[in-house]
Design a protein around this motif. Structure first.
Motif, PDB file in Angstrom:
ATOM      1  N   GLN A   6       0.826  -1.201   0.000  1.00  0.00           N
ATOM      2  CA  GLN A   6       0.000   0.000   0.000  1.00  0.00           C
ATOM      3  C   GLN A   6       0.864   1.257   0.000  1.00  0.00           C
ATOM      4  O   GLN A   6       0.543   2.259  -0.671  1.00  0.00           O
ATOM      5  CB  GLN A   6      -0.925   0.004   1.212  1.00  0.00           C
ATOM      6  N   ASP A  10       0.706   4.210  -2.730  1.00  0.00           N
ATOM      7  CA  ASP A  10       0.485   5.606  -2.316  1.00  0.00           C
ATOM      8  C   ASP A  10       1.606   6.507  -2.822  1.00  0.00           C
ATOM      9  O   ASP A  10       1.349   7.613  -3.330  1.00  0.00           O
ATOM     10  CB  ASP A  10       0.409   5.687  -0.787  1.00  0.00           C
ATOM     11  N   TYR A  14       0.459   9.353  -5.349  1.00  0.00           N
ATOM     12  CA  TYR A  14       0.303  10.662  -4.724  1.00  0.00           C
ATOM     13  C   TYR A  14       1.595  11.477  -4.687  1.00  0.00           C
ATOM     14  O   TYR A  14       1.539  12.717  -4.644  1.00  0.00           O
ATOM     15  CB  TYR A  14      -0.239  10.492  -3.303  1.00  0.00           C
ATOM     16  N   ASN A  20      -4.184  14.083  -6.840  1.00  0.00           N
ATOM     17  CA  ASN A  20      -4.940  14.424  -5.642  1.00  0.00           C
ATOM     18  C   ASN A  20      -5.753  13.224  -5.174  1.00  0.00           C
ATOM     19  O   ASN A  20      -6.353  12.518  -5.981  1.00  0.00           O
ATOM     20  CB  ASN A  20      -5.871  15.605  -5.937  1.00  0.00           C
ATOM     21  N   LYS A  21      -5.784  13.001  -3.872  1.00  0.00           N
ATOM     22  CA  LYS A  21      -6.516  11.846  -3.345  1.00  0.00           C
ATOM     23  C   LYS A  21      -8.005  11.895  -3.643  1.00  0.00           C
ATOM     24  O   LYS A  21      -8.688  10.873  -3.614  1.00  0.00           O
ATOM     25  CB  LYS A  21      -6.304  11.741  -1.831  1.00  0.00           C
ATOM     26  N   GLU A  22      -8.518  13.091  -3.911  1.00  0.00           N
ATOM     27  CA  GLU A  22      -9.948  13.225  -4.189  1.00  0.00           C
ATOM     28  C   GLU A  22     -10.288  12.894  -5.639  1.00  0.00           C
ATOM     29  O   GLU A  22     -11.467  12.765  -5.983  1.00  0.00           O
ATOM     30  CB  GLU A  22     -10.404  14.664  -3.877  1.00  0.00           C
ATOM     31  N   ALA A  26      -7.031   8.868  -9.377  1.00  0.00           N
ATOM     32  CA  ALA A  26      -6.050   8.543  -8.347  1.00  0.00           C
ATOM     33  C   ALA A  26      -6.505   7.334  -7.535  1.00  0.00           C
ATOM     34  O   ALA A  26      -5.713   6.418  -7.268  1.00  0.00           O
ATOM     35  CB  ALA A  26      -5.839   9.747  -7.429  1.00  0.00           C
ATOM     36  N   GLU A  27      -7.769   7.323  -7.171  1.00  0.00           N
ATOM     37  CA  GLU A  27      -8.296   6.202  -6.393  1.00  0.00           C
ATOM     38  C   GLU A  27      -8.267   4.910  -7.203  1.00  0.00           C
ATOM     39  O   GLU A  27      -7.904   3.850  -6.696  1.00  0.00           O
ATOM     40  CB  GLU A  27      -9.729   6.520  -5.950  1.00  0.00           C
ATOM     41  N   ASN A  30      -4.540   3.809  -7.679  1.00  0.00           N
ATOM     42  CA  ASN A  30      -4.005   3.296  -6.426  1.00  0.00           C
ATOM     43  C   ASN A  30      -4.485   1.870  -6.184  1.00  0.00           C
ATOM     44  O   ASN A  30      -3.704   0.992  -5.810  1.00  0.00           O
ATOM     45  CB  ASN A  30      -4.440   4.199  -5.269  1.00  0.00           C
TER      46      ASN A  30
END
Length: 325
Positions: A6, A10, A14, A20-22, A26-27, A30
């Motif tokens: 993980q 990350d 990131y 951006n995590k939002e 990206a989600e 990841n």
């Protein structure tokens, strides 16, 4: 155990890519990186370990034993258990199925193997345990073995031999059972190791496209499908959610390692585990490519009966899963 994986995902998403995590991308990315590394590690470890086991457990011995011994119904269970230790997708299991038929093993017993092999194998077990835990894995393994065993018994009771193709009937009519017990060459572990490793690479090479495709789909679903989307159609209150999931899965094709990341996301999005597993069983155990290969040995009517019985058993399994999990 996989926290370091993980951390790599990350850092890549990131820090290196500076996403951006939002962001949905990206989600999704990841998830793809994390699950790809984790699942590939599990695949190598599990397949290598079972390669060692299988090198001392040759297929021909099982074929000869099942064809020569009457086990009062236990041969169906043994065929299902043998399916557990063979890391094949449904299409890869077909050549072994043909070999079983040619070896004189009863048709229902060969069906028990054909059903269980793609559903429950060491690869699926290793991944399932990593994704859903020990309790769920045990229930899944038991249900998969019972599914193969019960389906095999039902199909044998239907007396379906007349619906085999003329080619198979001709082979069975002139088949002579091999009277010589298979004797494996006496090799040291060091001598077996290169063969085992080559088989590991061969299996990985064959299934990795499905793994990556499944993880990619899972990543897209994880990043872009909003929470609550699936609950509207496949929650516990929908009585027909399990059969809908199973029937929709039949036209698709993947193996257990490829579809498990998708199942993981479905569960995370709110789908009951039993419904998600019924979907997985439909994708893995029943597929159009498998049906095309089975045309070598089965008439269309026999294929339809086979698919129908297995679909019914999968639906029942899905409802049982939803009740106990």
């Amino acid at each position: 155990m996989f926290n370091w994986v993980q951390n790599i995902a990350d850092w890549f998403v990131y820090n290196l890519l500076n996403l951006n995590k939002e962001q949905h991308i990206a989600e999704a990315l990841n998830f793809f990186i994390y699950d790809t590394i984790k699942i590939l590690i599990l695949l190598f470890v599990v397949i290598f370990f079972m390669g060692i086991v299988n090198s001392y457990f040759p297929i021909d011995k099982v074929k000869n034993y099942l064809s020569r011994n009457k086990l009062f119904g236990l041969e169906y269970l043994m065929a299902s258990l043998f399916g557990v230790v063979t890391p094949f997708c449904s299409c890869s299991s077909v050549p072994l199925f043909i070999g079983f038929v040619r070896g004189g093993i009863p048709l229902g017993v060969t069906f028990a193997f054909l059903i269980t092999s793609p559903l429950v194998n060491e690869v699926a077990i290793g991944l399932f345990m990593g994704l859903f835990g020990v309790k769920t894995t045990i229930i899944y393994v038991i249900s998969g073995v019972l599914l193969g065993t019960i389906s095999g018994v039902i199909l044998q009771k239907l007396k379906l031999e007349p619906y085999l193709t003329p080619w198979v009937k001709d082979v069975l009519a002139h088949a002579q059972r091999d009277q010589d017990v298979f004797q494996a060459e006496k090799q040291t572990f060091k001598q077996r190791l290169p063969i085992i490793w080559a088989e590991v690479l061969k299996i990985i090479k064959g299934i990795i496209p499905y793994v990556l495709a499944g993880i990619a789909i899972g990543g897209l679903m994880h990043g872009y499908i909003p929470e609550g989307f699936f609950e509207k159609y496949m929650d516990k209150d929908n009585l027909f959610a399990v059969p809908i999931a199973t029937i929709l899965a039949v036209p698709m094709y993947s193996n257990a390692s490829g579809i498990l990341p998708v199942v993981q996301v479905l569960v995370a999005k709110g789908i009951p585990l039993g419904t998600a597993i019924a979907f997985m069983m439909g994708v893995v155990g029943l597929s159009l490519p498998e049906a095309m290969l089975l045309k070598k040995v089965m008439t269309l009517k026999l294929i339809a009966i086979f698919f129908g019985v297995v679909t019914l058993c999968i639906i029942i399994s899905g409802y049982v899963f939803n009740l106990i999990l």
